[in-house]
Design an enzyme around this catalytic site. Structure first.
Site, mmCIF file in Angstrom:
data_model
loop_
_atom_site.group_PDB
_atom_site.id
_atom_site.type_symbol
_atom_site.label_atom_id
_atom_site.label_comp_id
_atom_site.label_asym_id
_atom_site.label_seq_id
_atom_site.Cartn_x
_atom_site.Cartn_y
_atom_site.Cartn_z
ATOM 1 N N ARG A 121 51.703 58.117 43.662
ATOM 2 C CA ARG A 121 52.031 56.702 43.410
ATOM 3 C C ARG A 121 52.902 56.134 44.529
ATOM 4 O O ARG A 121 52.882 54.936 44.820
ATOM 5 C CB ARG A 121 52.725 56.510 42.040
ATOM 6 N N TYR B 163 40.773 32.156 43.396
ATOM 7 C CA TYR B 163 40.154 33.062 42.429
ATOM 8 C C TYR B 163 40.766 32.815 41.036
ATOM 9 O O TYR B 163 42.002 32.766 40.912
ATOM 10 C CB TYR B 163 40.413 34.497 42.903
ATOM 11 N N LYS C 156 35.320 43.524 47.679
ATOM 12 C CA LYS C 156 34.292 42.651 48.267
ATOM 13 C C LYS C 156 33.900 43.141 49.666
ATOM 14 O O LYS C 156 33.407 44.232 49.803
ATOM 15 C CB LYS C 156 34.802 41.201 48.269
ATOM 16 N N ASP D 142 45.100 34.816 50.774
ATOM 17 C CA ASP D 142 44.054 35.688 50.237
ATOM 18 C C ASP D 142 42.874 35.570 51.199
ATOM 19 O O ASP D 142 42.193 34.553 51.245
ATOM 20 C CB ASP D 142 43.671 35.232 48.818
HETATM 21 C C1 LIG Z 1 37.423 39.250 43.653
HETATM 22 C C2 LIG Z 1 38.539 38.481 44.201
HETATM 23 C C3 LIG Z 1 39.863 38.771 43.849
HETATM 24 C C4 LIG Z 1 40.214 39.818 42.811
HETATM 25 O O1 LIG Z 1 39.814 41.086 43.201
HETATM 26 P P1 LIG Z 1 39.539 42.291 42.145
HETATM 27 O O2 LIG Z 1 39.334 43.447 43.060
HETATM 28 O O3 LIG Z 1 38.322 41.919 41.359
HETATM 29 O O4 LIG Z 1 40.750 42.407 41.289
HETATM 30 C C5 LIG Z 1 40.871 38.061 44.443
HETATM 31 N N1 LIG Z 1 40.605 37.087 45.345
HETATM 32 C C6 LIG Z 1 39.344 36.751 45.692
HETATM 33 C C7 LIG Z 1 39.118 35.666 46.685
HETATM 34 C C8 LIG Z 1 38.264 37.434 45.135
HETATM 35 O O5 LIG Z 1 37.036 37.070 45.484
#
Ligand SMILES: *Cc1c(COP(=O)(O)O)cnc(C)c1O
Length: 293
Positions: A68, A121, A218, A193
């Site tokens: 962790r 998101y 992604k 992000d």
């Molecule tokens: C999918 C996504 C998230 C969240 O990611 P997870 O891995 O599903 O928790 C955050 N920001 C954006 C822009 C995303 O497309």
């Protein structure tokens, strides 16, 4: 945007091209001459002696204690992404949302104000409106593609400007350079992000952002077989603060998923080129289609 390799390769302060970094970044020397990081699928690490354990816990000696807190396979993936973003260090998280919630947990206190893009998101909007609101963090959702609107939303207690660009799902584009200038004039930090672009197409630190985060789920992993997230920071002091927050909240990524993400990154440049080519073909097809305006 047929190919952006040329632009990508012009990363500041680096002699290695971005494409080469995708293949080699985060790779160290491993036992038996392994060329990829071994999967250290272990929760705990052995101490040579009680003194050694004490020195590790006191931070007097470098080494691993508990996964962790840190793990070599996780660290290799983190170092790779830190290098690709042009940051100092990275923190692997259990999901993109673990990265988002850890970042707000590290940066905000009761009484602080956050400016957040309207196009973000969904769950990011939700945690700000529920959990963080309950903890006394005030939030304004602003169209961050409008610099004036961002400027007008700044308050004395604005601590964070959180931007997703292009935003999910409307793809609204925000001007990171101007927003960073507005934030820094008011002692606020800019968190971006960067999931939708990946460091192959946009590196927010080059425009003045302070913290970059991703859902690894992604483009960075790119194979639809991992849920993961990452936060990248620019300096050691911020890194230590974020690491402590992540260790304590506990939303870390595991060694096996880190291995898969690190492996996925090797083809990031190639995949992003093809994504762009395919998107352009679809756009051109739709543009010429008689029933589409
Ligand atoms: C999918 C996504 C998230 C969240 O990611 P997870 O891995 O599903 O928790 C955050 N920001 C954006 C822009 C995303 O497309």
């Amino acid at each position: 945007m047929k190919t952006t390799s040329g632009e990508r390769n012009m990363q500041k302060n680096s002699k290695t091209s971005f494409d080469t970094k995708c293949v080699h970044s985060g790779i160290d020397e491993y036992e038996f001459g392994a060329v990829v990081p071994p999967i250290y699928q272990t929760s705990t690490f052995k101490f040579k002696s009680a003194q050694h354990g004490a020195a590790l816990f006191a931070g007097e000696e470098k080494g691993y204690i508990y996964t962790r807190m840190s793990n070599p396979t996780v660290e290799a993936m983190e170092n790779s992404i830190a290098e690709l973003e042009g940051g100092h260090k990275a923190l692997g998280c259990a999901s993109g949302m673990a990265a988002v919630s850890t970042a707000f947990g590290a940066l905000t206190s009761s009484g602080d104000h956050v400016i957040c893009s309207t196009a973000v998101y969904g769950p990011t909007t939700t945690i700000l409106n529920t959990i963080f609101k309950r903890y006394g963090v005030e939030v304004s959702f602003v169209d961050t593609s409008n610099n004036e609107a961002v400027k007008n939303a700044v308050k004395k207690n604005t601590k964070v400007i959180y931007v997703e660009t292009p935003g999910n799902p409307t793809l609204a584009v925000s001007d990171l350079k101007t927003i960073s200038e507005i934030a820094h004039k008011n002692n606020a930090v800019v968190v971006v992000d960067n999931t939708f672009m990946s460091p192959a197409l946009q590196r927010p630190f080059e425009f003045g952002a302070d913290v970059v985060l991703h859902s690894l789920t992604k483009f960075l992993n790119g194979h639809a077989d991992v849920i993961g997230g990452v936060i990248v920071v620019k300096d050691e002091e911020t890194y230590k603060h974020f690491r402590k927050t992540l260790n304590q909240l506990g939303g870390v990524i595991d060694p096996f998923n880190s291995f898969l993400v690190h492996r996925g990154i090797k083809t990031l440049s190639l995949r992003m080129d093809r994504h762009c080519e395919s998107a352009m073909k679809i756009a051109e097809y739709l543009e010429k289609h008689p029933i589409i305006k």
